[in-house]
Design a protein around this motif. Sequence first.
Motif, PDB file in Angstrom:
ATOM      1  N   PHE A  99      52.893   7.636 -48.074  1.00 54.71           N
ATOM      2  CA  PHE A  99      54.078   7.461 -47.242  1.00 54.71           C
ATOM      3  C   PHE A  99      54.726   8.773 -46.788  1.00 54.71           C
ATOM      4  O   PHE A  99      55.921   8.800 -46.520  1.00 54.71           O
ATOM      5  CB  PHE A  99      55.095   6.573 -47.975  1.00 54.71           C
ATOM      6  N   ASP A 100      53.937   9.816 -46.690  1.00 53.16           N
ATOM      7  CA  ASP A 100      54.453  11.064 -46.127  1.00 53.16           C
ATOM      8  C   ASP A 100      54.450  10.921 -44.606  1.00 53.16           C
ATOM      9  O   ASP A 100      53.573  11.419 -43.914  1.00 53.16           O
ATOM     10  CB  ASP A 100      53.612  12.258 -46.574  1.00 53.16           C
ATOM     11  N   VAL A 101      55.417  10.182 -44.103  1.00 51.19           N
ATOM     12  CA  VAL A 101      55.550   9.940 -42.664  1.00 51.19           C
ATOM     13  C   VAL A 101      56.847  10.577 -42.182  1.00 51.19           C
ATOM     14  O   VAL A 101      57.845  10.596 -42.900  1.00 51.19           O
ATOM     15  CB  VAL A 101      55.524   8.433 -42.316  1.00 51.19           C
ATOM     16  N   GLU A 149      54.470  13.150 -33.438  1.00 47.77           N
ATOM     17  CA  GLU A 149      54.013  13.158 -34.837  1.00 47.77           C
ATOM     18  C   GLU A 149      52.740  12.330 -35.023  1.00 47.77           C
ATOM     19  O   GLU A 149      52.504  11.370 -34.300  1.00 47.77           O
ATOM     20  CB  GLU A 149      55.102  12.598 -35.759  1.00 47.77           C
ATOM     21  N   VAL A 150      51.957  12.688 -36.029  1.00 48.93           N
ATOM     22  CA  VAL A 150      50.724  11.965 -36.343  1.00 48.93           C
ATOM     23  C   VAL A 150      51.042  10.688 -37.130  1.00 48.93           C
ATOM     24  O   VAL A 150      50.492   9.622 -36.851  1.00 48.93           O
ATOM     25  CB  VAL A 150      49.753  12.865 -37.146  1.00 48.93           C
ATOM     26  N   SER A 159      45.623   6.901 -37.420  1.00 46.70           N
ATOM     27  CA  SER A 159      44.539   6.339 -36.608  1.00 46.70           C
ATOM     28  C   SER A 159      44.996   6.056 -35.179  1.00 46.70           C
ATOM     29  O   SER A 159      44.192   5.711 -34.327  1.00 46.70           O
ATOM     30  CB  SER A 159      44.022   5.036 -37.233  1.00 46.70           C
ATOM     31  N   GLY A 160      46.310   6.173 -34.948  1.00 46.25           N
ATOM     32  CA  GLY A 160      46.863   5.842 -33.647  1.00 46.25           C
ATOM     33  C   GLY A 160      47.427   4.430 -33.597  1.00 46.25           C
ATOM     34  O   GLY A 160      47.964   3.998 -32.584  1.00 46.25           O
ATOM     35  N   ARG A 161      47.306   3.709 -34.705  1.00 43.90           N
ATOM     36  CA  ARG A 161      47.838   2.339 -34.783  1.00 43.90           C
ATOM     37  C   ARG A 161      49.357   2.394 -34.828  1.00 43.90           C
ATOM     38  O   ARG A 161      49.943   3.165 -35.573  1.00 43.90           O
ATOM     39  CB  ARG A 161      47.314   1.656 -36.046  1.00 43.90           C
TER      40      ARG A 161
END
Length: 187
Positions: free
Chosen positions: A139-141, A153-154, A167-169
Amino acid sequence: DEIESLQQRRSNIDAAQGRIREALCSALAIGEDELPFAGELIQVRDDEREWEGAAERLLRGFGLALLVPEVHYQAVADWVDRQHLGARLVYFHVRRRKAGPDTGAGAASLHPQSLVRKLVIKPDSPHCEWLEQALRQRFDVACCDTGEQFRREVRAVTRAGQIKDSSGRHEKDDRRRIDDRSRYVLG
């Protein structure tokens, strides 16, 4: 039934999940405090409450998972396999970290606006170290204040609960209001 259950519970975990743990612990003569749900040990810091709804959405599945220490793992795995639970159960086999050089990521390696920084783990839990490591890995978002940052952000989350992974989801589940506390599992 749910109101009565809420009055008797000491956590935000829903009654159905609580009944599974209760049956499991009763059958194996294990105290319920020895098999906590992850959500019972995690909460959003008081000074970060504006992120509570987003954290609940992102962590809900993880929060509903039982933490099973090594000493109970075999018995729990065998009991779960023998039962028809009538519901979904997720549990983690919590192993002690092996001694040796520190391989865990330090606070500095987290994104500066990481959701993990907005959480606190119950410090007296024997699962504290395992939870900290699991939260860092999963959960490092980035908690994004703007759409521009979210798109850049990724891995990211907005206060409104839109989530993006590497993944881009993208996902935003608005079947319930983000501030619907009846669905909260943390704390």
